[in-house]
Every structure is written in C-alpha cells, then in structure tokens.
Design a protein around this motif. Sequence first.
Motif, PDB file in Angstrom:
ATOM      1  N   UNK A  10      20.943  24.657  81.326  1.00 48.28           N
ATOM      2  CA  UNK A  10      21.147  25.426  82.374  1.00 48.28           C
ATOM      3  C   UNK A  10      21.070  24.415  83.705  1.00 48.28           C
ATOM      4  N   UNK A  11      21.609  25.089  84.914  1.00 51.82           N
ATOM      5  CA  UNK A  11      21.463  24.106  86.086  1.00 51.82           C
ATOM      6  C   UNK A  11      21.142  25.029  87.189  1.00 51.82           C
ATOM      7  N   UNK A  16      12.952  19.646  89.135  1.00 57.46           N
ATOM      8  CA  UNK A  16      13.705  18.724  88.186  1.00 57.46           C
ATOM      9  C   UNK A  16      12.903  18.047  86.884  1.00 57.46           C
ATOM     10  N   UNK A  17      11.488  17.519  87.590  1.00 57.00           N
ATOM     11  CA  UNK A  17      10.726  16.967  86.506  1.00 57.00           C
ATOM     12  C   UNK A  17      10.267  17.922  85.834  1.00 57.00           C
ATOM     13  N   UNK A  18       9.690  19.120  86.342  1.00 55.13           N
ATOM     14  CA  UNK A  18       8.948  20.069  85.268  1.00 55.13           C
ATOM     15  C   UNK A  18       9.944  20.514  84.302  1.00 55.13           C
ATOM     16  N   UNK A  76      18.643  21.648  84.645  1.00 56.49           N
ATOM     17  CA  UNK A  76      18.775  20.398  85.557  1.00 56.49           C
ATOM     18  C   UNK A  76      18.754  21.386  87.175  1.00 56.49           C
ATOM     19  N   UNK A  77      18.135  20.258  88.127  1.00 51.63           N
ATOM     20  CA  UNK A  77      17.854  21.062  89.474  1.00 51.63           C
ATOM     21  C   UNK A  77      18.377  19.927  90.413  1.00 51.63           C
ATOM     22  N   UNK A  78      19.188  20.610  91.149  1.00 46.57           N
ATOM     23  CA  UNK A  78      20.002  19.771  92.462  1.00 46.57           C
ATOM     24  C   UNK A  78      20.201  20.137  93.617  1.00 46.57           C
ATOM     25  N   UNK A  79      20.131  19.650  94.626  1.00 47.42           N
ATOM     26  CA  UNK A  79      20.056  20.262  96.078  1.00 47.42           C
ATOM     27  C   UNK A  79      21.330  19.535  97.021  1.00 47.42           C
ATOM     28  N   UNK A  80      22.052  20.592  97.541  1.00 49.56           N
ATOM     29  CA  UNK A  80      23.039  20.069  98.346  1.00 49.56           C
ATOM     30  C   UNK A  80      22.628  20.190  99.985  1.00 49.56           C
ATOM     31  N   UNK A  81      22.822  19.134 100.894  1.00 49.37           N
ATOM     32  CA  UNK A  81      22.393  18.956 101.947  1.00 49.37           C
ATOM     33  C   UNK A  81      23.718  18.906 102.905  1.00 49.37           C
ATOM     34  N   UNK A 105      24.616  14.895  83.624  1.00 47.70           N
ATOM     35  CA  UNK A 105      23.601  13.804  83.625  1.00 47.70           C
ATOM     36  C   UNK A 105      23.069  13.645  85.037  1.00 47.70           C
ATOM     37  N   UNK A 106      22.742  14.376  85.732  1.00 43.44           N
ATOM     38  CA  UNK A 106      22.474  14.512  86.909  1.00 43.44           C
ATOM     39  C   UNK A 106      21.364  15.791  87.353  1.00 43.44           C
ATOM     40  N   UNK A 107      20.244  15.269  87.891  1.00 41.15           N
ATOM     41  CA  UNK A 107      19.303  16.045  88.171  1.00 41.15           C
ATOM     42  C   UNK A 107      18.170  15.529  89.141  1.00 41.15           C
ATOM     43  N   UNK A 108      17.482  16.326  90.243  1.00 35.60           N
ATOM     44  CA  UNK A 108      16.553  15.798  91.042  1.00 35.60           C
ATOM     45  C   UNK A 108      17.279  14.990  92.284  1.00 35.60           C
TER      46      UNK A 108
END
Length: 233
Positions: A116-117, A151-153, A159-164, A215-218
């Motif tokens: 999941x994402x 993202x680490x936990x 996966x956990x990402x953030x848009x700025x 393949x993208x997280x954090x």
Amino acid sequence: MNKNYIIVGGSSGIGFEITKQLSESGNKVIVLSRSKGNLDTLSNVKHISFDITSELMPEITVDSIDGFAYCPGSINLKPFHGLKLADFQQDFEVNVKGAIKTLQHFVKQMKNHGNASIVFFSTVAVQQGMPFHASVAVSKGALEGLTRSLAAELAPKVRVNCIAPSVTDTPLASRILSSEEKKEASGKRHALNRVGTAEEVAKLATFLLSNDSSWMTGQIIGLDGGMSSIRPL
C-alpha cells in the motif's frame, strides 16, 4: 485490477482531482470530507461526511486499502508577532493531528494488504524560508517528519511519501489568487513563470499511490515551479 483508496479531503481542490483521476481509472474511492462538493459527478466514489477537527472517527469498515492520501491544509499567512498560540494549534490540528487520527484508523488494513501507499502534502515554505509562513511551516514541517518516520516504520509493506507544492490554484488559495493580476504576480516568483494547478499536483499524487512508484518511499518531493531550487535571472 481495480483498487481501493481513502482520500481525506477529497471533495475539493487537489483532493477532488486525485479522486477524479482514480475513479476515472476504474478504482473505488472513499472520500472523507465535510461537504460532498461535486463528487456526485464521479463514478465509484463513496462520500462519508467527516470534519477532521472532530474527536470521533466515523465507523468505516474496509477490507483492503491500496492507498491513502491526506489532503486537508491551511494557508494562515500572518507576521509572527501577530500569531497567537491558537493559530499554531489550529494549523497543527488540521495538518498534523487530523492526518495522524485518520491514518491510525486505516493503517492496520494497509499493513495487512502488504503493498500500500500513503501520500501527505507539505509546502515549499518548509525548506524555503518565507516571511509570514511561521505557523503553516511549523505544522507542515512536522508532517514531513512524520512522513520519514512512518516510511521507516511501515516498510516494506507500506510506502510513505510527501508532496511539497508551491502555491496552487485551488479554492484553499483563492484569497491570495483572487484575481488574474495576483496570479500573474505570484507566477513571476517561480522559474516557470506561473502557479501550479490542482490537476498537476494530483497527477503526481496518483503516481505515488500507484505501483509505478513501487521503489520510492520516505521522500519529500518538491512540485513548485522551481521555487525551492532555482533563482530566475
């Protein structure tokens, strides 16, 4: 294969565009927001009335969740000496506490899903110091910290990402983009000479929610017309 998504704040602005793009691809979307907006124009969308400042979560049962996006935000631009503690508290309630509360409700199903994402939204003002942004930068900075910690936990199952983003043409920004003159002046502060659109930000969010970004997280990803890294001549 059609997927299941939770979009908090998915009835307006960027959140609505994310919901629209996901639903048009045949996915099922549950939207949590105060108002329904134009969600009736979309297919495969279920709306649940919810105010993120409420202490109680609505009863929601979902067997499998492929993705979660938290879209509520605030633009509280005041000089530091004019900010009260209540201003900081309100921004924190909307940007951070609301994200924590809603995600805690669904994170178990996401971990059980195993692929999941999660997508959060920060602001260019966290990394690029800007006057009058103290309150919103404090809360969005906390959300960036939450992004990396989760993202680490939650790896490798979630996966956990953030848009700025920089300023984007949405109802939330209507006060500072209330005329074509203001939009043009704001656009000139960016290397690409314009403000962003909700559709552009939503396209990045749907990419991060999909397996195409597997393949993208954090990551804190700037989508800001070059503001955070480029100085136009």
